[in-house]
Design a protein around this motif. Structure first.
Motif, PDB file in Angstrom:
ATOM      1  N   GLU A  72      41.709  40.795  31.359  1.00 22.62           N
ATOM      2  CA  GLU A  72      42.642  39.785  30.870  1.00 22.62           C
ATOM      3  C   GLU A  72      42.883  38.746  31.954  1.00 22.62           C
ATOM      4  OE1 GLU A  72      47.032  41.531  31.430  1.00 22.62           O
ATOM      5  OE2 GLU A  72      45.725  42.886  30.261  1.00 22.62           O
ATOM      6  N   GLU A  73      43.362  37.589  31.556  1.00 22.08           N
ATOM      7  CA  GLU A  73      43.615  36.499  32.492  1.00 22.08           C
ATOM      8  C   GLU A  73      44.768  36.857  33.437  1.00 22.08           C
ATOM      9  OE1 GLU A  73      42.105  33.532  32.966  1.00 22.08           O
ATOM     10  OE2 GLU A  73      40.549  34.053  31.519  1.00 22.08           O
ATOM     11  N   MET A  74      44.583  36.534  34.726  1.00 21.10           N
ATOM     12  CA  MET A  74      45.639  36.723  35.717  1.00 21.10           C
ATOM     13  C   MET A  74      45.603  35.587  36.716  1.00 21.10           C
ATOM     14  SD  MET A  74      46.001  40.708  36.905  1.00 21.10           S
ATOM     15  CE  MET A  74      47.418  40.263  37.921  1.00 21.10           C
ATOM     16  N   ASP A  75      46.740  35.218  37.223  1.00 22.71           N
ATOM     17  CA  ASP A  75      46.809  34.252  38.311  1.00 22.71           C
ATOM     18  C   ASP A  75      46.144  34.873  39.533  1.00 22.71           C
ATOM     19  OD1 ASP A  75      47.910  32.941  40.736  1.00 22.71           O
ATOM     20  OD2 ASP A  75      49.000  31.747  39.259  1.00 22.71           O
ATOM     21  N   LEU A  76      45.189  34.167  40.123  1.00 17.70           N
ATOM     22  CA  LEU A  76      44.430  34.744  41.231  1.00 17.70           C
ATOM     23  C   LEU A  76      45.298  34.995  42.466  1.00 17.70           C
ATOM     24  CD1 LEU A  76      41.030  32.834  40.941  1.00 17.70           C
ATOM     25  CD2 LEU A  76      41.747  35.012  39.923  1.00 17.70           C
ATOM     26  N   SER A  77      46.348  34.220  42.641  1.00 20.16           N
ATOM     27  CA  SER A  77      47.258  34.467  43.759  1.00 20.16           C
ATOM     28  C   SER A  77      48.019  35.773  43.553  1.00 20.16           C
ATOM     29  CB  SER A  77      48.237  33.302  43.926  1.00 20.16           C
ATOM     30  OG  SER A  77      49.070  33.167  42.795  1.00 20.16           O
ATOM     31  N   VAL A  78      48.278  36.127  42.303  1.00 22.68           N
ATOM     32  CA  VAL A  78      48.940  37.402  41.999  1.00 22.68           C
ATOM     33  C   VAL A  78      47.989  38.564  42.271  1.00 22.68           C
ATOM     34  CG1 VAL A  78      49.998  38.796  40.176  1.00 22.68           C
ATOM     35  CG2 VAL A  78      50.495  36.344  40.329  1.00 22.68           C
ATOM     36  N   VAL A  79      46.712  38.390  41.905  1.00 20.16           N
ATOM     37  CA  VAL A  79      45.708  39.416  42.198  1.00 20.16           C
ATOM     38  C   VAL A  79      45.662  39.687  43.695  1.00 20.16           C
ATOM     39  CG1 VAL A  79      43.240  39.974  42.142  1.00 20.16           C
ATOM     40  CG2 VAL A  79      44.318  38.845  40.179  1.00 20.16           C
ATOM     41  N   MET A  80      45.648  38.633  44.486  1.00 17.46           N
ATOM     42  CA  MET A  80      45.619  38.767  45.943  1.00 17.46           C
ATOM     43  C   MET A  80      46.855  39.513  46.448  1.00 17.46           C
ATOM     44  SD  MET A  80      45.348  35.666  48.730  1.00 17.46           S
ATOM     45  CE  MET A  80      45.805  35.903  50.452  1.00 17.46           C
ATOM     46  N   GLU A  81      48.011  39.160  45.931  1.00 17.73           N
ATOM     47  CA  GLU A  81      49.266  39.793  46.355  1.00 17.73           C
ATOM     48  C   GLU A  81      49.283  41.284  46.010  1.00 17.73           C
ATOM     49  OE1 GLU A  81      54.067  39.385  45.420  1.00 17.73           O
ATOM     50  OE2 GLU A  81      52.689  37.792  44.823  1.00 17.73           O
ATOM     51  N   LEU A  82      48.845  41.617  44.794  1.00 16.41           N
ATOM     52  CA  LEU A  82      48.844  43.019  44.368  1.00 16.41           C
ATOM     53  C   LEU A  82      47.854  43.855  45.180  1.00 16.41           C
ATOM     54  CD1 LEU A  82      49.032  42.570  40.484  1.00 16.41           C
ATOM     55  CD2 LEU A  82      50.832  43.454  41.991  1.00 16.41           C
ATOM     56  N   LEU A  83      46.686  43.286  45.464  1.00 12.89           N
ATOM     57  CA  LEU A  83      45.692  44.020  46.254  1.00 12.89           C
ATOM     58  C   LEU A  83      46.183  44.259  47.676  1.00 12.89           C
ATOM     59  CD1 LEU A  83      42.315  42.407  45.123  1.00 12.89           C
ATOM     60  CD2 LEU A  83      43.102  44.738  44.705  1.00 12.89           C
TER      61      LEU A  83
END
Length: 222
Positions: A78-89
């Protein structure tokens, strides 16, 4: 059955430093799998009898090396803000592995042709700077590279590019460019081994950091 092309590919660029240099590529893969699961990112799993997270690494790093330019491709369901992906990782990863940026892939890993390294190395012999330059001036620098088919002799001389060097505080500080990618992948340790054989000395210590991954026209891999 779901088609992999239906899901959004993203490329995760990360650094690997400190104690993480002792993590093998296989262990790094397992680490990433666990951290992605812990992060809650909606990653796509392959289909079949043994589903697993879709994950590929462009250029696996040698054990003991640091890096500022590692990359990993995954697919999201699903679509996600890439900055959020970075933060979660980053919240799920160990402290010595840090996500630097997350982007959409622009290049195929098959386009990778070179990698650049910075190295600090000291040899247990005298006049190491002079001897190192003398080694580079030889007609050939033969090394033995391990391959899936067994050892293979490679001449580093036409393949190695010394970008800069200096001798400081008892160590050689080098900046090197070497072939990398699926066709031929070389690392600076081969050069250090060649020095030791040529001058019958042992490598006292070395630190290597991969700084850039480049295509054939010296464009940074992205």
């Amino acid at each position: 059955m779901d088609n992999a092309n239906d899901f959004r590919p993203i490329r995760v660029f990360f650094s690997k430093k400190g104690d993480a240099i002792y993590i093998s590529h296989l262990d790094l893969t397992r680490c990433m799998q666990r951290c992605i699961k812990r992060s809650g990112i909606p990653i796509w799993y392959t289909q079949g009898f043994h589903p697993h997270q879709y994950m590929t690494f462009a250029l696996p790093l040698a054990l003991g090396y640091e890096s500022e330019c590692e990359s990993m491709d995954i697919r999201l369901t699903e679509e996600m803000d890439l900055s959020v992906v970075m933060e979660l990782l980053n919240a799920a990863l160990p402290r010595d592995i840090r996500v630097l940026r997350v982007t959409q892939p622009k290049m195929d890993p098959k386009e990778i042709a070179f990698a650049e390294y910075e190295a600090e190395v000291s040899f247990a012999c005298d006049s190491q700077g002079e001897k190192f330059l003398a080694l580079l001036e030889q007609d050939q620098i033969l090394v033995s590279k391990r391959t899936k088919k067994g050892p293979k002799d490679v001449d580093l001389k036409p393949l190695l590019e010394l970008l800069s060097w200096e001798e400081r505080e008892g160590a050689l500080h080098l900046s090197l460019r070497l072939p990398a990618g699926s066709t031929l992948n070389l690392n600076p340790t081969l050069l250090f081994d060649a020095f030791c054989r040529a001058y019958q000395c042992e490598t006292a210590q070395w630190k290597v950091r991969r700084t850039r991954v480049l295509t054939a026209n010296f464009t940074e891999f992205c």
